[in-house]
Structures are given as C-alpha cells and as structure tokens.
Design a protein around this motif. Sequence first.
Motif, PDB file in Angstrom:
ATOM      1  N   UNK A 104     -10.816   6.065   1.649  1.00  0.00           N
ATOM      2  CA  UNK A 104     -11.249   4.675   1.669  1.00  0.00           C
ATOM      3  C   UNK A 104     -10.636   3.964   0.467  1.00  0.00           C
ATOM      4  N   UNK A 105      -9.692   3.058   0.747  1.00  0.00           N
ATOM      5  CA  UNK A 105      -8.994   2.404  -0.350  1.00  0.00           C
ATOM      6  C   UNK A 105      -9.841   1.350  -1.033  1.00  0.00           C
ATOM      7  N   UNK A 106     -11.001   1.041  -0.444  1.00  0.00           N
ATOM      8  CA  UNK A 106     -11.803  -0.023  -1.040  1.00  0.00           C
ATOM      9  C   UNK A 106     -12.530   0.435  -2.295  1.00  0.00           C
ATOM     10  N   UNK A 120     -13.310   1.438  -5.837  1.00  0.00           N
ATOM     11  CA  UNK A 120     -12.548   1.207  -7.043  1.00  0.00           C
ATOM     12  C   UNK A 120     -13.202   1.813  -8.270  1.00  0.00           C
ATOM     13  N   UNK A 164     -10.399   0.089   8.870  1.00  0.00           N
ATOM     14  CA  UNK A 164     -11.388  -0.410   7.910  1.00  0.00           C
ATOM     15  C   UNK A 164     -11.290   0.305   6.575  1.00  0.00           C
ATOM     16  N   UNK A 165     -10.722   1.490   6.553  1.00  0.00           N
ATOM     17  CA  UNK A 165     -10.651   2.157   5.264  1.00  0.00           C
ATOM     18  C   UNK A 165      -9.362   1.821   4.518  1.00  0.00           C
ATOM     19  N   UNK A 166      -8.354   1.354   5.242  1.00  0.00           N
ATOM     20  CA  UNK A 166      -7.088   1.006   4.596  1.00  0.00           C
ATOM     21  C   UNK A 166      -7.148  -0.454   4.191  1.00  0.00           C
ATOM     22  N   UNK A 167      -8.022  -0.737   3.234  1.00  0.00           N
ATOM     23  CA  UNK A 167      -8.219  -2.122   2.826  1.00  0.00           C
ATOM     24  C   UNK A 167      -8.359  -2.195   1.331  1.00  0.00           C
ATOM     25  N   UNK A 168      -7.740  -3.210   0.764  1.00  0.00           N
ATOM     26  CA  UNK A 168      -7.999  -3.548  -0.635  1.00  0.00           C
ATOM     27  C   UNK A 168      -8.241  -5.044  -0.683  1.00  0.00           C
ATOM     28  N   UNK A 203       1.177  -2.367  11.132  1.00  0.00           N
ATOM     29  CA  UNK A 203       1.601  -2.627   9.753  1.00  0.00           C
ATOM     30  C   UNK A 203       0.938  -1.633   8.816  1.00  0.00           C
ATOM     31  N   UNK A 247      -0.753 -11.992   6.415  1.00  0.00           N
ATOM     32  CA  UNK A 247      -2.062 -11.986   7.057  1.00  0.00           C
ATOM     33  C   UNK A 247      -3.141 -12.549   6.164  1.00  0.00           C
ATOM     34  N   UNK A 293       4.715 -12.149  11.503  1.00  0.00           N
ATOM     35  CA  UNK A 293       3.699 -11.556  10.633  1.00  0.00           C
ATOM     36  C   UNK A 293       3.652 -10.063  10.771  1.00  0.00           C
ATOM     37  N   UNK A 344       2.891   1.164   6.477  1.00  0.00           N
ATOM     38  CA  UNK A 344       2.856   1.258   5.021  1.00  0.00           C
ATOM     39  C   UNK A 344       2.113   2.487   4.543  1.00  0.00           C
ATOM     40  N   UNK A 368      -9.584   3.967  10.625  1.00  0.00           N
ATOM     41  CA  UNK A 368      -8.472   3.865   9.702  1.00  0.00           C
ATOM     42  C   UNK A 368      -8.304   2.431   9.217  1.00  0.00           C
ATOM     43  N   UNK A 383      -2.829  -4.702   3.111  1.00  0.00           N
ATOM     44  CA  UNK A 383      -4.165  -4.148   2.915  1.00  0.00           C
ATOM     45  C   UNK A 383      -5.271  -5.110   3.315  1.00  0.00           C
ATOM     46  N   UNK A 436      -8.822  -2.993  -9.032  1.00  0.00           N
ATOM     47  CA  UNK A 436      -8.833  -2.459  -7.672  1.00  0.00           C
ATOM     48  C   UNK A 436      -7.935  -1.253  -7.519  1.00  0.00           C
ATOM     49  N   UNK A 493      -2.451  -5.834  11.235  1.00  0.00           N
ATOM     50  CA  UNK A 493      -2.502  -5.009  12.437  1.00  0.00           C
ATOM     51  C   UNK A 493      -2.442  -3.535  12.083  1.00  0.00           C
ATOM     52  N   UNK A 494      -2.815  -2.743  13.069  1.00  0.00           N
ATOM     53  CA  UNK A 494      -2.783  -1.294  12.863  1.00  0.00           C
ATOM     54  C   UNK A 494      -1.365  -0.813  12.610  1.00  0.00           C
ATOM     55  N   UNK A 538      -7.403   4.415  -8.106  1.00  0.00           N
ATOM     56  CA  UNK A 538      -6.908   4.870  -6.812  1.00  0.00           C
ATOM     57  C   UNK A 538      -5.859   5.956  -7.032  1.00  0.00           C
TER      58      UNK A 538
END
Lengths: 833, 189
Positions: free
Chosen positions: A406-408, A410, B183-187, B104, B21, A187, B108, B181, B96, B60, B101-102, B64
């Motif tokens: 912050x990629x969240x 939108x 928590x902010x690198x999330x989609x 990955x 994941x 993974x 990216x 980082x 995302x 989403x 993990x940090x 961006x």
Amino acid sequence: MAYSVDFNLSPIMELELESLRGDDTAQDSMCQLIRVTGTGLESGSPKTLEMDVLTTESRDRLASQMSDVRERADERRLQRSEESMQTNLLVRNRWSAATLRVLSSMPSRSVGQQSRLEIISQCNIRSTQLRRYHRQTKDVSLSSRPSIRGYGIEADSEDVCEEETKRQELVNNLQSLSAGDRVRMLRAMPLSLAEKTKLRKLAFSDKVGQSILSSQVPCCSLLKRTLYHILFGCLFILSSLQLWQVALKRLGGRFGTGVLSYFLFIRTLLLFNVFLFLINGLFLVLPQAIHPPLHTPSSHRVTGLELFTGTGYLSNSLMFYGYYTNSTINTSCRPAEATTGTGCGTTSDPHMMAYNIPLAYFFTIGITFFITGIVLVYSMSKSFGRSFRVFKSQGNLAIKIFCSWDFKVSKKMSVRLQSENITTQLKELLSEVKGGEEKGRLSGMAVHLLAWSISLGSTFFCALGIHCFAKDMHLRRLEDAEGEVSLVHEARLLALPGVVSCGNLLLPGLFNLMSWMENFNSPIVCLYVSIFRNLLLKVSILGVLCYHWLGKIAAEPEQHGLQCWESFVGQELYRFLLVDFIFTVLNTVFGEFIWKLFAQGVLRRRRKPVFDIARNVLELIYGQTLTWLGVLFTPLLPAVQILKLLLLFHMKKSSLLVNSLVAFLPQSSLLVNCQAPRKPWRASQMSTLFISLLCFPSFLGATVSVTYTIWTIKPSSGCGPFRNLPFMFHSGKQWAQELKSTNPKLAWLNWVHSCLVENPLFLFLMGGVFLMVIYIHTQIVDGQRKIISLLQEQMENEGKDKKFLITRLQAIHEERQYPLSPSSRPQPQGSEV
Amino acid sequence: MGTTASQLRKDLLSEYQELTFLTKQEIILAHKRFSELLSKEDRNIPTPRVPMEKVLSLPELKSNPFRKRICHVFSTSDMKDGSLTFEDFLDLLSAFSDSATLEIKSHYAFRIFDFDDDGTLDGGDLEKLVNCLTGETDGTRLTTEEMRQLISNILEESDIDKDGTVNLSEFQHVISRSPDFVSSFKIVL
C-alpha cells in the motif's frame, strides 16, 4: 476482480493477429540483425553497431581465453546437457554481449523512457481500434511494445525516421477521433509529460488556441460523466466502510489472515443487523411508539432480572410481538383521543394518513428477509468468484507480491506494520504450498470411525437431552404459573438457555479432543471436519428448539398456559441470545485464562492459547440464526445483536492481544487451529466458507421457519397485530382484496398477485428459465476456459521459438568468434577440422 | 505569497489538466510543494530540477521502500541521477492519482519493480522486490530457502511463456486479477 466476459470474441482474435504480426516484425528485425552482424564482420563495414559488437566481442574473447581449454570443454559438455535447461531460461548466463543486446531489445522485454517508438505504435493500434469500433478499448490490454533500450544504443537515422512516421501516424489517428476520446487517449499514454505536450500540439494543430475543456462537449455525455462520478463516489464510500479499519489492520498484521477473517465476519454481521434494525425501527417500531396502544397496566415488580428474562414490564413493551396493535393508525388523531384497540374513529378527512400496522409488520419482515437474502447470495457469489480461479495456478503468491504494498502509508510505524503483515502472509502461503507437497500419512480407519461415532453420538444425546429438558421445563413452568410469580420461578426461565449454552461450550471441546486424537496431517481437512461437526451440533440443537416452539407451543398454546405464544417465543429467543453472550464472555475471560494457567503449570508448555476460528465463527452464525428466527416475534432483537457484536469484537480483540503479549515472536506470530503450531494454514477461502455457511444452513433455516410460521401457524387471538386472523399472511390478502374493492384501478395488482404467488405454473416457468440461464453461463465459461488454455499453449510455443532463435544466435556468434582465437574449436563451416 | 514567479500560468495549468489525471487543485498543490523543495537560486530557472535527496525528503515518500526507484523511473534527467523537474513530478502524481487507469498504474509499477532496468522482472529483481516488501529488519526477512521457493512459485504462476522472467504483459495479467491494486497504488499529497 472478475474476469470480464466478452461475448464478442472477434476483436480478441483480431488483436491476436495484430500481436502475431508484431512478433513477425520483431523476428524479422532479429534476423536482420544476425545477417547484419554476420556481414559486418566479414566486410568490416563501419557501422557503429558493428564497432560496439567487435569491441565487446574482443572482450568476450579475452575472457574466454583466460579460462582456457578446460572451461571450453566443460562448456561444451554442460551446454549439451544443460541445453534443455538453458532453453528454459533466457537469463543472463554465459550469453555473449550481442545476444544480450538482442535479448534486451526484444519488444516484449523493454519498457522505459527511450521506448517512445513502441508506445507510440501501440497507441496507434489502439486508436485505430477505437476508430473502428467506436468504443473504449480500456479493457483490451495489448502487450506493450516498447522499443530499443538499454546498452546505450544511439538512435540510428533509420530509427528516427521510423519514429517520425509512427508519430505522424498517431497524430493522424488522434485527429480523427472525437475530442473527448482524444483527451482520454492522450492521458492514458504512459509517456512523459514533455512527449505528450508535443503530441498534443501536433494533434490539436487544427484547433490552435482553443482549450479542449472549453470546447463543446455534448451535455448528455457530461451529465453521464458527472452521474458516474457521483455514483462511483457513493459506492466507494459505502463499500470501504471505515469501521474498525485501524484495529483490523493491526489484527491482520499481528495474527494473519485467518484471525482477521473472523473479525471481518463480525463486521459483516454487524452491517446486516444494522440494516435489519433500521428498517424495522423506521417502519415498525417508530409508528407504534408514536401511537402507543392502550394496554391494561400490569403490576410487575421492577427487578433487574427482567433485563435477562425479558418478562415483566418488558413483555408489554415495544420489544415483543404482543405490544403491536392489529389496527390502522391514523396520524391525524392525538393519542389522548385513541379508543381501545381501534383507531381514532373514521373521518373522511382526505389528508389523513392511515398506517396499517399488521400490513406494515408483514411487509417489513418479508421485505427485510428478501433483501437480506439477495445481499447474502450476491456477496456469496462475489466472494466465490474472487477465490475461484480459472487457471491452474495454485495460490496467489504473485498477486501478493505485486499488489499488496500500500503506497499510501507514509508513517514509519505503519510501514513497518505493513512489512510485518506481508511477511506473515508470505510465510503462511509458502508453508501451505510446501505442506501440499508432503504426502499425508494414513491414520488408522478405526481411529476415524471411533472419533466420528463419538462425535455423532454426543450430538444426538445432547439434542435428546435438550428435548427432554425443555419438555420438563415447560411442565415446571405450568406448575409455576398456577402459583405465585416469584424470583426463583423467573430465574428458572433461564435454565434452558443455560443448558443449551453449556452444551454448545463443552461439546466443541470434545470435538477438538477427537481431532487431536485423529491427528490430521492437512490442516484444511482438520478444519473442515471440525466445522462440520460443530455445524451438525448447532443445527440439531436449533432444530429441536424450533420443533418445540413452533411445533408444540405454537400449535397448542392453551396447553402450555400461554395467552400470547409469540411473545413467549420472542422472549425465549431473547433469553437464548443473552445467555449465549454471557457464556461467551465468561469463556473468553476465564476459560482461556484458566487454560493458560493449566497449560503452563501442569503441562509445562509455554504455548500460546489457541484461537479456535471455526468454533468462534460458528458461534457467531448461531447467534445470527437466533436473531433471524426472532425478528418476527421480537422486532428489536437486531438491536440486542448489534450491542452484542460490538462488545464481542472489542472483547475478543483485547483477549487476543493480551494473551499473545507475553509470548509474541515475530516468526511464529500465527495463531493456529487444531493445535498444530508447526503447520500454519491460510484462510484465504475462509470468508467464502463463512458467508456460505451463513447463507445456507443459517439464513435458509431461519427463512424456512419464518415462512412456516407465517403460512401455517395460527396466530394467537389475544395479542399482536395478527390476532383474529386465521393465518398471518391473511393480512396481506385482506389488504389486496380491500384494494380491489376500494380502488378498481389497482385491481390488476390483485390479479398479478393471484397469478404469480398462488399459481405454481409460473414458479415452474421461472425455475425453468433460471436453469436455462445457468446452463448457458456454464457453457460460456467452459468455452472460455478452452480458449484460455489454447492461448496459453500458443504463448508457450512462442516462448519456445524465442528461446530457439536466441540460442541459435548465440551459437552463430560463438562460431564466428572462435576462428579469431589461436586455439579454436572445430567449426561446422570452417575449413579447419 | 512572496515569490510570484512560482505561480503557474493559466494555459499551462489547463494543459496539465488535460494531459494528466490530476485535478486543478491537485496541480496547484503539487506546484506549491515542488516550489518548497527548490533552493533559492533554482527558483528563477525556467525548468528547475530538484535533486533526488530533496524529493526523498517529502513525507509521502520518506518511508516508502520504493522511493529511490520511483525517482529513477519518473526522472527525465540525462545523468540518471533521479532528479525531477516539475513535469516529472506531475507525471509521478498523475500515475499515483485516484483516477489513473489500471494500465498506467501497472505500467509504472512494472518499471518501479524492475530494479535493473532491463525491461523484465527476473530472479534478481524479484528478490530485491521481496526484500523491499518484507522490510529492513532481520526479523522479518525470508530465509534463502524460502526466498528461492517464493521466486520459483512466482515465476511458475506468472511466467506464461516460460522464459524465466516476467515481462510487462505477464505482469499486467497478474495485476488484472487483483481487485485492490488500483487502490493501493496511490500517493496523495
């Protein structure tokens, strides 16, 4: 995130060796490439690489021929002078195509989809590590070694073979791992899904047709994993409290991190008070409310003033100390059967639950203070750890750039807001960096001395004035108490709080004037000086008041005509809190408004009103100190503070937004301190400062005074849960002795208590052990710092080696290239001169 | 549901669960959203590919500033046009996701920020990155002088081997010091 402390240094060393070995292979390949290109040109062997090199080299040749001798002469001159500069940067300036190709194929430089080989080899290393050490290697981050990429190099047959062998190696490694580790390894590989599917098929070929998820996972590890998930989820929910999230984001985006830290601090204080309120309410107020003691009904007129003064019908309510009984409540009896003061009579019913109010009071207050202290120290150390940096890097620009998006988000509006926020912060950071480079000019020493003497003198006189006024007020109160109780007499109780709040309001203005006069160049110094002066003022005021309450009134309550001095002190604190809040409201609404009119009308300056962060924060800390001082006497005071903080948050927010609405400019959207709008400052370490100010003068002072009260002051005999006891902590002592007599099995508890609390030797021992632990930790941090600097040096040397080799490569290419052009420059090896 | 061909096979689902994941629900939702992006005729192809414009129409990703880079990084298309298959799409969501993990994420993130795809973040990449962060409007852009200073400060802070660029290790090193980082690198779909 704290730098993870790893006591076992050998894996790191081993990995370093591995990486060095990897570097060797890269350098080997580079030498090979040089040799190959060299021989290729001479022998003309038809390798694809050579053809590419030749074509690109011919292109280079043409380009250089176009801009002829002058450029070459320039180049030579520039190269010599710029050689030092160029060796500093391996960027694409004037490198030939082959050099660029080598640069791009350096292992440290490329990541990408064609980089399977190196990712696989890295995973190889990691899985070998995993096999060897039987533990997760997530924390160990090797430099990823992706392979050749870019420039469209076709994979040679050699490369393909190498990839195959590496893949096979990886598959073998994977097969030797446990199932869970295998899945986790797969993974965590940054490969595409197609690649991973292939690897999985190969690795799990011995378990064809069986899904790993359905295979036997040991139940204890499954349990551990679910427990971990639950715990993590709970912590996540708790830590990312959603309270005011939207409002805070908007404030941060408009006004910068300094103002945001103030509002975050309000939220922190709110959480502390909610905790206090819940614990007190659950263990203290609720039991007493359910079983109210009988009091003589007091005939008080219900006027609105009671809410402000805390007297009247409030004085015999749950709010204050005097209401609480000094007996044990038995839960089986009904309130109607309760006799005066004592419990419901002793019955030998074993199902009866006895709730000892004095003990509950003592332990609740003690435990809340203890837990608050621990939480404060923990958050202070965490916040200190975040802002402390082991490296010599100044500022955190890089972190801001890489991590703050912050990629969240939108929605378009939120995205714009975020961009705004980031721009504001970047400008702040940049100006601080620039500001640090300027030399501050020295102001006159005389001005500084004058300012300091005025500040200290005014503080001293203010404290003295309050002392005299308080004495006067008490005498006045005695006279009033002999007479009739009238509205004016009740209102006089608010005089002392009013005077103190006035002092708190006006003197910081004077301090601001002083700092404007001193004209500091560094905003940070200005801020610290201002905080120190305000802090001194508040500490002296609170010191004088505490002396009055605990030293004078509590010592001789009869002289001041009080039956229940604790309730009186509680009421005083309640009044102080309320009046402070009222003055803050008046100041925010009218003061800033009036100042704006004044500034615009008289001074003719269209400047926005200044949000004095230091002063506002210290006001918050002052209010919180009052709350902590008063919890012992007024168990419901945290509720008042909660309401006050909620109202304060919304009020300050709206006042900021309203005031900035008119003159809002995107570039200068920073509200600054010390009236120097040209020099905005960054409040990155502000939250650490605020929390430490909260912990040290404020909480420590409150704890000291509460401890002093509990340990040395005689409680009043007419009211409260500790009446008829010589000291308040005797309730705990009595209970321990009772326990010894009734339940001999728990006698060891008493022995433990006498050993731990009353024996100073144990405390010394504990202190000694703590000091040793701290010393060991500092030594470890020192050692790690040394290692880090050594490793950094090593990396810089590696970088220099790399630059050297690249420039040599470039030089060799140029030497080989120029003999093919008509006007060639002299080569060191050539026959021409 | 009309088209049953858009259902995911059970063995594929479990395989994706192991290799990414994402949870089962997330994979099913991703499949649903991906199928909505496909045109009618593409639905019957074994591994359909969605063009970049369609991917960018996802809510989403729409606003961006890094959307184009994200598509390019995760795309396995030979034509480098940023089109995504379903597996690429899953790769995207996995990187995302919450539980990635940090390592990955930082890997990216590095690739997304590397605008010229040369494997390092040099001055040009950093400049483009800052421009993406500060937005498109003129009011929020940095001046040239500020940009120059910003880039030199970033390189001073993060370029450990002093070669003028930030490579992956140095980038990961900077990232590891930031607590938010991950928590902010999330989609999330």
